[in-house]
Scaffold this motif. Structure first.
Motif, mmCIF file in Angstrom:
data_model
loop_
_atom_site.group_PDB
_atom_site.id
_atom_site.type_symbol
_atom_site.label_atom_id
_atom_site.label_comp_id
_atom_site.label_asym_id
_atom_site.label_seq_id
_atom_site.Cartn_x
_atom_site.Cartn_y
_atom_site.Cartn_z
ATOM 1 N N TYR A 1 0.825 -1.207 0.000
ATOM 2 C CA TYR A 1 0.000 0.000 0.000
ATOM 3 C C TYR A 1 0.862 1.261 0.000
ATOM 4 C CZ TYR A 1 -3.596 3.374 1.283
ATOM 5 O OH TYR A 1 -4.431 4.462 1.315
ATOM 6 N N MET A 2 1.865 1.301 0.859
ATOM 7 C CA MET A 2 2.750 2.465 0.914
ATOM 8 C C MET A 2 3.516 2.615 -0.404
ATOM 9 S SD MET A 2 2.367 4.059 3.768
ATOM 10 C CE MET A 2 3.840 5.044 3.941
ATOM 11 N N THR A 3 3.957 1.509 -0.975
ATOM 12 C CA THR A 3 4.664 1.559 -2.245
ATOM 13 C C THR A 3 3.756 2.096 -3.341
ATOM 14 O OG1 THR A 3 6.158 -0.236 -1.621
ATOM 15 C CG2 THR A 3 5.860 0.145 -3.980
ATOM 16 N N GLN A 4 2.499 1.640 -3.368
ATOM 17 C CA GLN A 4 1.544 2.131 -4.361
ATOM 18 C C GLN A 4 1.304 3.631 -4.199
ATOM 19 O OE1 GLN A 4 -2.444 0.639 -3.953
ATOM 20 N NE2 GLN A 4 -3.151 1.671 -5.789
ATOM 21 N N LEU A 5 1.114 4.089 -2.972
ATOM 22 C CA LEU A 5 0.904 5.515 -2.743
ATOM 23 C C LEU A 5 2.096 6.333 -3.220
ATOM 24 C CD1 LEU A 5 -0.685 5.536 0.822
ATOM 25 C CD2 LEU A 5 -1.846 5.972 -1.346
ATOM 26 N N ALA A 6 3.286 5.864 -2.891
ATOM 27 C CA ALA A 6 4.501 6.598 -3.270
ATOM 28 C C ALA A 6 4.638 6.725 -4.782
ATOM 29 C CB ALA A 6 5.730 5.914 -2.681
ATOM 30 N N HIS A 7 4.349 5.655 -5.500
ATOM 31 C CA HIS A 7 4.511 5.687 -6.949
ATOM 32 C C HIS A 7 3.331 6.343 -7.671
ATOM 33 C CE1 HIS A 7 8.258 3.547 -7.116
ATOM 34 N NE2 HIS A 7 7.769 2.576 -6.358
ATOM 35 N N THR A 8 2.157 6.312 -7.065
ATOM 36 C CA THR A 8 0.972 6.864 -7.716
ATOM 37 C C THR A 8 0.814 8.362 -7.471
ATOM 38 O OG1 THR A 8 -0.173 4.753 -7.480
ATOM 39 C CG2 THR A 8 -1.544 6.672 -7.922
ATOM 40 N N TYR A 9 1.091 8.818 -6.258
ATOM 41 C CA TYR A 9 0.792 10.204 -5.903
ATOM 42 C C TYR A 9 2.045 11.053 -5.705
ATOM 43 C CZ TYR A 9 -3.845 8.313 -5.415
ATOM 44 O OH TYR A 9 -5.028 7.693 -5.669
ATOM 45 N N ALA A 10 2.728 10.851 -4.627
ATOM 46 C CA ALA A 10 3.882 11.707 -4.352
ATOM 47 C C ALA A 10 4.897 10.941 -3.519
ATOM 48 C CB ALA A 10 3.455 12.961 -3.604
ATOM 49 N N TRP A 11 6.130 11.310 -3.726
ATOM 50 C CA TRP A 11 7.220 10.661 -3.012
ATOM 51 C C TRP A 11 8.230 11.740 -2.690
ATOM 52 C CZ3 TRP A 11 9.734 5.634 -5.257
ATOM 53 C CH2 TRP A 11 10.664 5.111 -4.362
ATOM 54 N N ALA A 12 8.097 12.342 -1.529
ATOM 55 C CA ALA A 12 8.967 13.448 -1.129
ATOM 56 C C ALA A 12 10.265 12.891 -0.566
ATOM 57 C CB ALA A 12 8.272 14.327 -0.093
ATOM 58 N N LYS A 13 11.282 12.948 -1.380
ATOM 59 C CA LYS A 13 12.589 12.453 -0.949
ATOM 60 C C LYS A 13 13.359 13.580 -0.268
ATOM 61 C CE LYS A 13 13.003 8.944 -4.453
ATOM 62 N NZ LYS A 13 13.941 8.225 -5.298
ATOM 63 N N ASP A 14 14.274 13.204 0.572
ATOM 64 C CA ASP A 14 15.140 14.160 1.257
ATOM 65 C C ASP A 14 14.379 15.128 2.152
ATOM 66 O OD1 ASP A 14 17.457 13.070 0.108
ATOM 67 O OD2 ASP A 14 17.132 14.228 -1.712
ATOM 68 N N TYR A 15 13.287 14.666 2.741
ATOM 69 C CA TYR A 15 12.584 15.456 3.755
ATOM 70 C C TYR A 15 13.018 14.934 5.106
ATOM 71 C CZ TYR A 15 9.071 17.264 6.867
ATOM 72 O OH TYR A 15 8.457 17.902 7.912
ATOM 73 N N TYR A 16 13.428 15.818 5.972
ATOM 74 C CA TYR A 16 13.893 15.421 7.292
ATOM 75 C C TYR A 16 13.180 16.248 8.348
ATOM 76 C CZ TYR A 16 17.478 13.237 4.508
ATOM 77 O OH TYR A 16 18.120 12.467 3.578
ATOM 78 N N GLY A 17 13.058 15.697 9.523
ATOM 79 C CA GLY A 17 12.449 16.424 10.621
ATOM 80 C C GLY A 17 13.240 17.676 10.949
ATOM 81 N N VAL A 18 12.538 18.643 11.518
ATOM 82 C CA VAL A 18 13.188 19.902 11.871
ATOM 83 C C VAL A 18 13.585 19.937 13.338
ATOM 84 C CG1 VAL A 18 12.093 21.219 10.032
ATOM 85 C CG2 VAL A 18 10.959 21.037 12.241
ATOM 86 N N THR A 19 13.085 19.000 14.114
ATOM 87 C CA THR A 19 13.369 18.976 15.544
ATOM 88 C C THR A 19 13.067 17.592 16.102
ATOM 89 O OG1 THR A 19 12.998 20.155 17.633
ATOM 90 C CG2 THR A 19 11.067 19.757 16.246
ATOM 91 N N HIS A 20 13.220 17.448 17.366
ATOM 92 C CA HIS A 20 12.859 16.225 18.068
ATOM 93 C C HIS A 20 12.184 16.662 19.355
ATOM 94 C CE1 HIS A 20 13.117 11.992 19.070
ATOM 95 N NE2 HIS A 20 13.432 12.374 20.291
#
Length: 106
Positions: A24-43
């Motif tokens: 399911y996650m693979t389908q979503l990533a390939h069908t809609y959007a796949w934001a690469k290189d996004y990292y959290g801004v804090t913890h």
């Protein structure tokens, strides 16, 4: 959004029998959007989730199940342009797992 998992450990990852481990996650990533290189801004986590839809942490510095914000965010922008509809009786909601406390919807 994946937390505590790398992209390579989820998207397109296959079991020894060749089946996808997260189809399911693979389908979503390939069908809609796949934001690469996004990292959290804090913890910890919650300020990162706020920043992902609001553009900043809005001053939130820790996980707080009572946090509320009526400040404009990307959901408001989508709704204003007719690109998204709220569900569940006109309210947006999110699904999370392994939280430390129940998270009420706004």
């Amino acid at each position: 959004m994946l937390e505590n998992h790398s992209e390579d450990s989820v998207i397109d990852r296959r079991a020894p029998d060749g089946s996808l481990l997260a189809p399911y996650m693979t389908q979503l990533a390939h069908t809609y959007a796949w934001a690469k290189d996004y990292y959290g801004v804090t913890h910890p986590s919650e300020p990162n989730y706020v920043a992902s839809i609001a553009g900043s942490t809005r001053g939130l510095q820790e996980d707080d199940p009572t946090y509320r914000s009526d400040a404009p965010n990307i959901v408001d922008q989508l709704e204003a342009r007719g690109l998204a509809r709220a569900r569940r009786g006109g309210r947006w909601s999110a699904t999370a797992s392994s939280g430390s406390a129940p998270s009420p919807t706004r």
